[in-house]
Write a protein that holds these residues in place. Structure first.
Motif, PDB file in Angstrom:
ATOM      1  N   SER A 142     -21.664  15.907  39.017  1.00 37.71           N
ATOM      2  CA  SER A 142     -22.842  16.216  39.817  1.00 37.71           C
ATOM      3  C   SER A 142     -24.009  15.309  39.450  1.00 37.71           C
ATOM      4  O   SER A 142     -24.703  14.789  40.329  1.00 37.71           O
ATOM      5  CB  SER A 142     -23.236  17.689  39.654  1.00 37.71           C
ATOM      6  N   ARG A 143     -24.241  15.096  38.158  1.00 31.69           N
ATOM      7  CA  ARG A 143     -25.316  14.208  37.729  1.00 31.69           C
ATOM      8  C   ARG A 143     -24.944  12.753  37.981  1.00 31.69           C
ATOM      9  O   ARG A 143     -25.771  11.947  38.407  1.00 31.69           O
ATOM     10  CB  ARG A 143     -25.637  14.438  36.247  1.00 31.69           C
ATOM     11  N   PHE A 144     -23.722  12.402  37.709  1.00 30.78           N
ATOM     12  CA  PHE A 144     -23.243  11.042  37.961  1.00 30.78           C
ATOM     13  C   PHE A 144     -23.421  10.671  39.427  1.00 30.78           C
ATOM     14  O   PHE A 144     -23.899   9.584  39.765  1.00 30.78           O
ATOM     15  CB  PHE A 144     -21.764  10.971  37.566  1.00 30.78           C
ATOM     16  N   ASN A 145     -23.095  11.589  40.311  1.00 27.83           N
ATOM     17  CA  ASN A 145     -23.118  11.327  41.749  1.00 27.83           C
ATOM     18  C   ASN A 145     -24.524  11.340  42.329  1.00 27.83           C
ATOM     19  O   ASN A 145     -24.767  10.764  43.392  1.00 27.83           O
ATOM     20  CB  ASN A 145     -22.258  12.358  42.481  1.00 27.83           C
ATOM     21  N   SER A 146     -25.467  11.989  41.670  1.00 22.49           N
ATOM     22  CA  SER A 146     -26.835  12.048  42.192  1.00 22.49           C
ATOM     23  C   SER A 146     -27.728  10.971  41.599  1.00 22.49           C
ATOM     24  O   SER A 146     -28.610  10.439  42.287  1.00 22.49           O
ATOM     25  CB  SER A 146     -27.444  13.429  41.920  1.00 22.49           C
TER      26      SER A 146
END
Length: 656
Positions: free
Chosen positions: A320-324
């Protein structure tokens, strides 16, 4: 055989790699697919009769070869394919009649420095991607077809064939780096606590840290078990076998993490390869992985990793953090993989520097990546900038226009050095964070803090006295601000240290940048970004407070102090968008220790600036001679006395 485990043949090739790349409690993040496949039905019409003829489903080996052939035909030139086969033939080892590439062979060929310790991580990545589109078979033996998949995806060439899968490459790269943490899985199943420390024990964060790991299963952007990889489906759809690649049950992907140590190694490599050009050897940058340069590389990598997690409390990075964070703060972070893996497409047996007549073409002399030397900007920082500013505007293009330590910390010196540059500029400011207790401040510090709005936010950094580096990219030339700011939506406000963060320009508010010298009508001058311009007022209506924007950077007119504000909860319009990694309110008030402005451009821009400086010098000299006549003091005095301007009871002041 457990999901995600290599076959017996693969284990013999990859076992050593797994032992070095992963800790005992981790195993590669490989999704599990269903074993079912679609049996295509071919309808043959003969006259008025139809008969269903079924053919055996193609094996995965056949589909892989077919897809590799399609990639080779559509994504590479015939010369590149010829060169690639020559390179593979020269590098491959043969084992059980299978020709394949080993980890150390790939590391030597790509010239990856041993000191980074990143070779096992790279091999984990490409062994996973080499199994494409059947990722459940990873890690793959890296044969010729598998390496076609690797090069196609790592260099972004797949977009020539699989347009609808273009946005899914980021998920594929995450999976290639991620592992499943069994301790984390057991801990989350037990008490659903989202926060862990390095040993798997709970840890409490304050709301201001901004790095708390989200609760497993609550992230809409996390990898879902029922999710389908668009990139895989696009590949199989191009072969009319789309349903073969459907995801099935497997280990809960919400527990997938990229280990912080592995991610830092990858970031250090990406910082190193960021300036690589086509066919440029990585060994030519060997001076960046020794001594002070290696330390700088590690410091920058730590600041980037800090945007994804708090390494003191979390062992890895969630999707989730990687993708945002990547698309908003570092969209070009993986661009360096393209020139790195394109080395497989250029055979050293082909010498393109020789002419038919036997003469040799002398290669052009390579210019240094950074022509000028500054106090703030170094090669690692420039690579960090290239993660969100296109590298073609940075490498071998930056020129130092203004340095506070050399040119003086004044707006006048700043104006003289910067205003004539007619191309984009990058401002960097470095400082030391001030304490929150204003009563302990000195005279100048107290005066500056009194100009800030009374509402204070907690510091966005971990400790008072920590160093902070902020900056702004402006695509428009600098100018004086009167009633409106300058700049456009391409303007970027960013932080480089201690946390990498990027705040992009918003088209809804145009208060991008202002440059206002103090005057009788505007007593509070300075340089600001994201703030409304100072409005001229009458003496009795003078404002003593700076009007701050929700996301803004302010420097006083003496360049002594600065303030960065991030009001994330504000509903007001802002010239710069909020942070993707720190979704809370914070404010960093700091004492400026250094300030630089770099011009983005080449020789043409530098020539134009030099011509402008020369013109201004000639104009200043002409004005001086007009005021003083011939330059002869006695002759000038006689001329002024004859005009009645001096002499007698008049005085013209000193002629010196």
């Amino acid at each position: 055989m457990p999901p995600g485990q290599p076959s017996s043949a693969n284990r013999s090739l990859c076992g050593a790699h797994e032992a070095t790349a992963l800790a005992p409690t981790f195993f590669p993040c490989t999704p599990t697919y269903t074993s079912s496949s679609i049996h295509p039905v071919h309808v043959v019409t003969m006259g008025q009769t139809q008969s269903d003829q079924r053919r055996p489903p193609p094996s995965r080996e056949e589909l892989t070869k077919e897809l590799a052939a399609r990639f080779a035909d559509k994504c590479f030139t015939s010369l590149e394919i010829y060169s690639f086969k020559e390179v593979f033939k020269s590098l491959a080892d043969q084992e059980q009649n299978v020709r394949h590439l080993k980890e150390d062979t790939i590391a030597r060929f790509l010239e990856i420095p041993d000191v980074l310790g990143v070779s096992p991580v790279i091999f984990q990545m490409i062994s996973y991607i080499g199994a494409f589109p059947f990722l459940q078979d990873a890690p793959a033996v890296l044969g010729l077809d598998e390496m076609v998949m690797v090069i196609t995806i790592m260099t972004d060439r797949y977009q020539r064939v699989l347009a609808k899968g273009a946005d899914d490459r980021r998920k594929l790269l995450f999976k290639s780096l991620a592992v499943y943490d069994r301790k984390l899985s057991e801990h989350v199943n037990r008490d659903k606590s989202p926060v862990i420390d390095g040993s798997g024990a709970p840890a409490n964060f304050s709301h201001a840290s901004g790095f708390a790991v989200d609760i497993a299963g609550d992230d809409e952007d996390d990898l879902g078990c029922e999710d389908e990889d668009d990139l895989v489906l696009a590949a199989l759809d191009s072969l009319d076998y789309a349903n073969v690649g459907k995801l099935g049950d497997g280990p809960p992907p919400n527990y997938a993490l990229i280990p912080a140590g592995n991610f830092k190694k990858i970031i250090m490599l990406l910082l190193l390869v960021a300036p690589l050009g086509a066919q440029e050897s990585l060994s030519s940058h060997a001076n960046r992985v020794v001594g002070k340069e290696l330390e700088e590389l590690g410091v920058v990598a730590d600041c980037i990793v800090a945007a994804f997690l708090d390494v003191d409390h979390s062992p890895g990075i969630r999707f989730s953090r990687f993708n945002s964070i990547i698309p908003s703060s570092m969209p070009f972070v993986f661009s360096g993989f393209t020139p790195l893996f394109e080395h497989f497409l250029f055979s050293k047996t082909l010498d393109f520097h020789k002419r038919v007549g036997g003469s040799t073409v002398v290669p052009d002399v390579v210019q240094p990546l950074l022509q000028d030397k500054g106090s703030l900007l170094n090669l690692s920082i420039m690579s960090q900038l290239s993660f969100f500013i296109p590298g073609e505007s940075l490498f071998r293009k930056l020129r130092l226009l203004y340095a506070g330590g050399e040119d003086g910390f004044s707006m006048g010196s700043f104006e003289t050095k910067v205003f004539n540059w007619r191309a984009p500029t990058i401002l960097l400011v470095h400082g030391i964070c001030l304490p929150d207790e204003t009563h302990r401040a000195g005279g100048a510090e107290t005066a500056f803090l009194s100009t800030l709005p009374p509402r204070r936010y907690p510091s966005g950094n971990r400790a008072i006295g920590e160093r902070v580096t902020l900056g702004v990219y402006l695509s428009q030339p600098w100018r004086h601000t009167h009633r409106e700011c300058f700049g456009d939506s391409d303007s970027i406000l960013f932080q480089l240290q201690p946390v990498h963060d990027v705040f992009r320009g918003s088209p809804s508010n145009k208060d991008y940048a202002s440059f206002t010298k103090p005057s009788a009508s505007t007593p509070i001058g300075g340089v600001s970004f994201g703030c409304p311009p100072p409005q001229p007022t009458q003496a009795y209506r003078r404002s003593s407070t700076i009007s701050m924007g929700p996301v803004s950077l302010v420097m006083d007119s003496s360049f002594e102090f600065g303030c960065f504000t991030h009001n994330y909860t504000s509903r007001g319009s802002s010239a710069f968008q909020g942070s993707a990694c720190r979704k809370f309110d914070f404010q960093d008030r700091f004492e400026i220790s250094d300030l630089e402005v770099w011009g983005c451009g080449g020789d043409e821009e530098a020539k134009h600036q030099a011509e402008r400086w020369a013109w201004e010098a000639r104009e200043a000299e002409a004005r001086r001679r007009i005021n003083l006549g011939t330059g002869d003091i006695e002759a000038d005095r006689a001329l002024l006395e004859m005009a009645g301007l001096i002499g007698g009871n008049r005085s013209g002041g000193s002629m010196m």
